[in-house]
Write a protein that holds these residues in place. Structure first.
Motif, PDB file in Angstrom:
ATOM      1  N   ALA A  74       0.828  -1.209   0.000  1.00 41.98           N
ATOM      2  CA  ALA A  74       0.000   0.000   0.000  1.00 41.98           C
ATOM      3  C   ALA A  74       0.862   1.258   0.000  1.00 41.98           C
ATOM      4  N   GLN A  75       1.878   1.278   0.833  1.00 47.41           N
ATOM      5  CA  GLN A  75       2.769   2.453   0.897  1.00 47.41           C
ATOM      6  C   GLN A  75       3.504   2.642  -0.423  1.00 47.41           C
ATOM      7  N   GLU A  76       4.027   1.553  -0.963  1.00 47.85           N
ATOM      8  CA  GLU A  76       4.817   1.640  -2.194  1.00 47.85           C
ATOM      9  C   GLU A  76       3.985   2.137  -3.377  1.00 47.85           C
ATOM     10  N   LEU A  77       2.721   1.714  -3.446  1.00 48.52           N
ATOM     11  CA  LEU A  77       1.881   2.084  -4.581  1.00 48.52           C
ATOM     12  C   LEU A  77       0.999   3.298  -4.309  1.00 48.52           C
ATOM     13  N   GLY A  78       1.000   3.773  -3.067  1.00 49.40           N
ATOM     14  CA  GLY A  78       0.197   4.943  -2.729  1.00 49.40           C
ATOM     15  C   GLY A  78      -1.297   4.662  -2.710  1.00 49.40           C
ATOM     16  N   ILE A  79      -1.677   3.467  -2.300  1.00 51.24           N
ATOM     17  CA  ILE A  79      -3.089   3.116  -2.177  1.00 51.24           C
ATOM     18  C   ILE A  79      -3.356   2.641  -0.753  1.00 51.24           C
ATOM     19  N   SER A  80      -4.608   2.503  -0.400  1.00 57.47           N
ATOM     20  CA  SER A  80      -4.927   2.108   0.976  1.00 57.47           C
ATOM     21  C   SER A  80      -4.687   0.613   1.198  1.00 57.47           C
ATOM     22  N   LYS A  81      -4.480   0.264   2.465  1.00 56.74           N
ATOM     23  CA  LYS A  81      -4.285  -1.141   2.831  1.00 56.74           C
ATOM     24  C   LYS A  81      -5.529  -1.954   2.496  1.00 56.74           C
ATOM     25  N   SER A  82      -6.696  -1.352   2.699  1.00 54.33           N
ATOM     26  CA  SER A  82      -7.926  -2.099   2.424  1.00 54.33           C
ATOM     27  C   SER A  82      -8.072  -2.407   0.933  1.00 54.33           C
ATOM     28  N   THR A  83      -7.616  -1.494   0.081  1.00 49.53           N
ATOM     29  CA  THR A  83      -7.657  -1.742  -1.360  1.00 49.53           C
ATOM     30  C   THR A  83      -6.751  -2.916  -1.716  1.00 49.53           C
ATOM     31  N   VAL A  84      -5.556  -2.931  -1.144  1.00 46.16           N
ATOM     32  CA  VAL A  84      -4.624  -4.034  -1.394  1.00 46.16           C
ATOM     33  C   VAL A  84      -5.238  -5.342  -0.903  1.00 46.16           C
ATOM     34  N   SER A  85      -5.767  -5.323   0.292  1.00 43.05           N
ATOM     35  CA  SER A  85      -6.345  -6.526   0.885  1.00 43.05           C
ATOM     36  C   SER A  85      -7.519  -7.046   0.061  1.00 43.05           C
ATOM     37  N   ARG A  86      -8.421  -6.163  -0.325  1.00 41.86           N
ATOM     38  CA  ARG A  86      -9.576  -6.573  -1.133  1.00 41.86           C
ATOM     39  C   ARG A  86      -9.150  -7.112  -2.490  1.00 41.86           C
ATOM     40  N   THR A  87      -8.169  -6.449  -3.099  1.00 36.44           N
ATOM     41  CA  THR A  87      -7.694  -6.893  -4.407  1.00 36.44           C
ATOM     42  C   THR A  87      -7.060  -8.278  -4.316  1.00 36.44           C
ATOM     43  N   LEU A  88      -6.262  -8.516  -3.290  1.00 32.39           N
ATOM     44  CA  LEU A  88      -5.661  -9.840  -3.109  1.00 32.39           C
ATOM     45  C   LEU A  88      -6.731 -10.902  -2.862  1.00 32.39           C
TER      46      LEU A  88
END
Length: 103
Positions: A74-88
């Protein structure tokens, strides 16, 4: 336990035979699993390329191949943790739906 059974009664002999049968069955299951694992390993890269979006592939590789945590991605791509989690989670569900029929 098996050694004690072999010394004793018929019931113990039956127990030993049951244990031996179970071991033979497990060996057969392991062979079956090996074939399923081989098919999965062949089909997984194809499913990743054909079923996932470029962004999903990127997050999946960062998490599973590079071993990065959700927070780091999330930090590296500048998106929220929840977005990363949902996408995974969506990636995993889509791959599961696709691959379960190949096994």
């Amino acid at each position: 336990e098996i050694a004690q059974c072999l010394v004793g009664s018929e019931m113990c002999i039956e127990t030993a035979l049951d244990i031996a049968s179970l071991q033979l069955w497990q060996q057969g299951q392991q062979e079956d699993n090996r074939q399923q694992i081989r098919r999965l390993l062949v089909n997984l890269p194809l499913a990743v390329e054909e079923e996932l979006t470029p962004r999903q592939r990127q997050l999946l590789r960062m998490h599973f191949t590079q071993g990065k945590r959700v927070t780091d991605i999330a930090q590296e791509l500048g998106i929220s943790k929840s977005t990363v989690s949902r996408t995974l989670a969506r990636c995993t569900q889509r791959l599961y739906r696709t691959l379960r029929y190949s096994l």
